[in-house]
Write an enzyme that holds these catalytic residues in place. Structure first.
Site, PDB file in Angstrom:
ATOM      1  N   HIS A   1      -7.490  -0.047  -5.741  1.00  0.00           N
ATOM      2  CA  HIS A   1      -8.238  -0.804  -4.523  1.00  0.00           C
ATOM      3  C   HIS A   1      -7.820  -2.419  -4.469  1.00  0.00           C
ATOM      4  O   HIS A   1      -8.591  -3.021  -3.984  1.00  0.00           O
ATOM      5  CB  HIS A   1      -9.711  -0.585  -4.551  1.00  0.00           C
ATOM      6  CG  HIS A   1     -10.231   0.767  -4.629  1.00  0.00           C
ATOM      7  ND1 HIS A   1     -11.047   1.390  -5.392  1.00  0.00           N
ATOM      8  CD2 HIS A   1      -9.668   1.801  -3.680  1.00  0.00           C
ATOM      9  CE1 HIS A   1     -11.162   2.479  -5.112  1.00  0.00           C
ATOM     10  NE2 HIS A   1     -10.546   2.868  -4.140  1.00  0.00           N
TER      11      HIS A   1
ATOM     12  N   LYS B   1      -3.675   4.190   0.884  1.00  0.00           N
ATOM     13  CA  LYS B   1      -2.628   4.786   1.882  1.00  0.00           C
ATOM     14  C   LYS B   1      -1.793   5.661   0.849  1.00  0.00           C
ATOM     15  O   LYS B   1      -1.460   5.550  -0.032  1.00  0.00           O
ATOM     16  CB  LYS B   1      -1.713   3.648   2.216  1.00  0.00           C
ATOM     17  CG  LYS B   1      -0.837   4.024   3.328  1.00  0.00           C
ATOM     18  CD  LYS B   1      -1.367   4.231   4.833  1.00  0.00           C
ATOM     19  CE  LYS B   1      -0.607   4.797   5.786  1.00  0.00           C
ATOM     20  NZ  LYS B   1      -0.883   6.132   5.800  1.00  0.00           N
TER      21      LYS B   1
ATOM     22  N   LYS C   1      -3.425   9.523  -2.533  1.00  0.00           N
ATOM     23  CA  LYS C   1      -2.658  10.821  -2.260  1.00  0.00           C
ATOM     24  C   LYS C   1      -3.678  11.752  -2.241  1.00  0.00           C
ATOM     25  O   LYS C   1      -4.899  11.772  -2.778  1.00  0.00           O
ATOM     26  CB  LYS C   1      -1.803  11.061  -3.496  1.00  0.00           C
ATOM     27  CG  LYS C   1      -0.639  11.914  -2.963  1.00  0.00           C
ATOM     28  CD  LYS C   1       0.440  11.494  -2.060  1.00  0.00           C
ATOM     29  CE  LYS C   1       1.651  11.845  -1.824  1.00  0.00           C
ATOM     30  NZ  LYS C   1       2.675  10.923  -1.432  1.00  0.00           N
TER      31      LYS C   1
HETATM   32  N1  GLU Z   1       3.925  10.968   2.032  1.00  0.00           N
HETATM   33  C1  GLU Z   1       4.796   9.697   2.028  1.00  0.00           C
HETATM   34  C2  GLU Z   1       5.008   9.038   0.686  1.00  0.00           C
HETATM   35  O1  GLU Z   1       4.993   9.723  -0.203  1.00  0.00           O
HETATM   36  C3  GLU Z   1       4.383   8.626   3.145  1.00  0.00           C
HETATM   37  C4  GLU Z   1       3.027   7.967   2.785  1.00  0.00           C
HETATM   38  C5  GLU Z   1       2.393   7.220   3.791  1.00  0.00           C
HETATM   39  O2  GLU Z   1       3.093   7.077   4.868  1.00  0.00           O
HETATM   40  O3  GLU Z   1       1.362   6.912   3.750  1.00  0.00           O
HETATM   41  O4  GLU Z   1       5.460   8.009   0.610  1.00  0.00           O
END
Ligand code: GLU
Length: 471
Positions: free
Chosen positions: A64, A70, A106
């Site tokens: 954070h 993301k 994730k």
């Molecule tokens: N899943 C992709 C990665 O591992 C994209 C993640 C995203 O765009 O937030 O980078």
């Protein structure tokens, strides 16, 4: 140490610890950077046919230090807590390296998406999203999912729609997820972004004469022999951009087998062949490898694993003959494989920087959603008029006419895709140079992965140092 009982998060921690020695951060700060901040493991019921199935799913927010968090959402039977934690951690370092102002996260659902109808997948995706909403694990300012292995634009649209229906009137709601269809607030170029980023990153490495000399290769992408493992979104686009850039795609591998042609394969034709026949094998003019993993061991200049983690390990790394390995997937090499490549002088271009094109363009999509306007809409026509006036004056003053093709190029005002691709190109070039400079200035750093981690740790560490630790 053997990598049989492989822990992906453990591997990320090992890479982190190795790099941490080259930084001067307080051990407490290092520990804080390394840990996953919030872990949400859930079970929820979904009615599939006339049976109730209990679905296991996760969302991990690794850091954070910047918000929102993301990272993608993965649908696969292999999804487990260790994997999601590792991938969330990689997202933190990835975002830091490419200066995308997000913390890493994730998500994953432990299912085989091929076993469900689109209708059932929609139910599972929507239910997962509502679980995230209930716990405040999704939102434009808190946590923004995206596609990953087994998910794509379709799933992102379902996530968006579920969010919109539970948060009516939230003006920035479109920014709650990225990788959406363009018609639902997605950005042009997101689909090819990760593959294009892989190309831009490796092209920059190939254009560095000192680096190429060290590994015994000619400078430049032209004529390089490439093997790509995985013909999903990332592998397909990486291979395509390399072919367009003048490289030769000599082998392509999928789980059903691999094909090889030393004179080069046409990526689009192979893709269409697989779509038509259901298999990559028996492509006209190419040799079949029944065992897909054999392709990883064939002679080539650049090997691009673009599927899942742990495909090159202590068992097969010794037989890999590539001079460069470009990690388009997340975690395709185990730390044991890394050791072998360091000894053999093979250059490993690491995942958490090389495949950052996806999240970089996700960042552009998020910005587009927050600004509520398509890139290029305000300036395209203005730029074209301005260029037309400059051209007119030039022709008037010189008495000469500019040719048709040159005129088209000069006149062209930026479309959304032009801006996205140039933003991505700049991002990848800057990141490559920053990592290489870190490595060059600290010759005791053993490999590019460690240099990339040092860059990432320094950036996250700086955020903690400047913001302080909340009492
Ligand atoms: N899943 C992709 C990665 O591992 C994209 C993640 C995203 O765009 O937030 O980078």
């Amino acid at each position: 140490m053997s990598d049989i009982n492989y822990s992906f998060f453990g591997a990320v921690e090992r890479s982190f610890d190795r790099a941490a020695k080259f930084t001067s951060w307080d051990p407490g700060i290092l520990e804080q950077i390394k840990q996953c901040n919030s872990v949400y493991r859930m079970h929820f019921p979904v009615k599939i046919g006339d049976k109730v199935e209990v679905i296991k799913a996760y969302r991990v927010q690794h850091s954070h230090h910047k918000t929102p968090c993301k990272g993608g959402i993965r649908f696969a039977t292999s999804v487990n807590l260790d994997e999601v934690m590792a991938l969330a951690a990689l997202m933190t370092y990835k975002c830091a390296i490419v200066n995308v102002p997000f913390g890493g996260a994730k998500g994953g659902i432990t299912i085989d998406p091929k076993k469900y109808s689109a209708y059932d997948l929609e139910k599972i995706t929507r239910r997962y999203t509502s679980e995230l909403i209930k716990k405040n694990f999704i939102g434009p300012g808190t946590d923004v999912p995206a596609p990953d292995y087994g998910t794509g634009e379709r799933e992102m649209a379902w996530i968006l729609d579920t969010y919109l229906s539970m948060r009516p009137g939230e003006v920035d709601a479109l920014a709650c997820v990225t990788g959406k269809p363009v018609t639902q607030g997605g950005v042009r170029g997101r689909r090819e972004a990760t593959g294009l980023g892989v190309f831009y990153g490796l092209r920059e490495v190939c254009d560095m004469p000192d680096v190429m000399k060290r590994i015994g290769l000619e400078t430049g992408v032209l004529g390089k022999k490439i093997i790509v493992q995985g013909l999903g979104n990332v592998g397909y686009h990486s291979a395509k951009f390399f072919q367009q850039g003048g490289a030769k795609i000599i082998a392509l591998a999928e789980y059903e087998g691999a094909i090889f042609n030393n004179r080069g394969l046409d990526v689009e034709a192979v893709f269409q062949h697989r779509k038509k026949t259901g298999s990559i094998l028996n492509f006209p003019g190419a040799k079949n490898f029944e065992k897909s993993s054999d392709a990883l061991e064939a002679e080539c200049d650049i090997l691009i694993p673009a599927a899942l983690e742990n495909v090159i390990n202590s068992e097969n790394a010794g037989r890999v003959k590539a001079r460069i390995i470009g990690e388009a997937a997340n975690g395709p090499l185990t730390p044991e494989a890394d050791e072998i490549f360091i000894k053999k002088g093979i250059l490993v271009v690491p995942d958490m920087y090389l495949n950052a094109g996806g999240v970089t363009v996700s960042y552009f999509e998020w910005l587009k959603n927050l600004s509520h306007v398509r890139y290029g809409r305000m300036e395209k026509r203005f730029t074209e008029n301005l260029n037309s006036n400059i051209l007119g004056q030039m022709e008037f003053l010189t008495g000469k006419k500019v040719g048709h093709n040159a005129r088209e190029k000069i006149m062209h005002g930026p479309e959304e895709a032009d801006l996205v691709f140039s933003g991505l190109e700049e991002t990848m070039i800057v990141a490559t140079r920053e990592i290489m400079e870190m490595w060059h200035n600290n010759p005791t750093i053993p490999d590019m992965r460690t240099a990339a981690y040092v860059v990432a740790i320094n950036k996250v560490g700086t955020a903690y140092a400047e913001l302080g630790i909340f009492p």
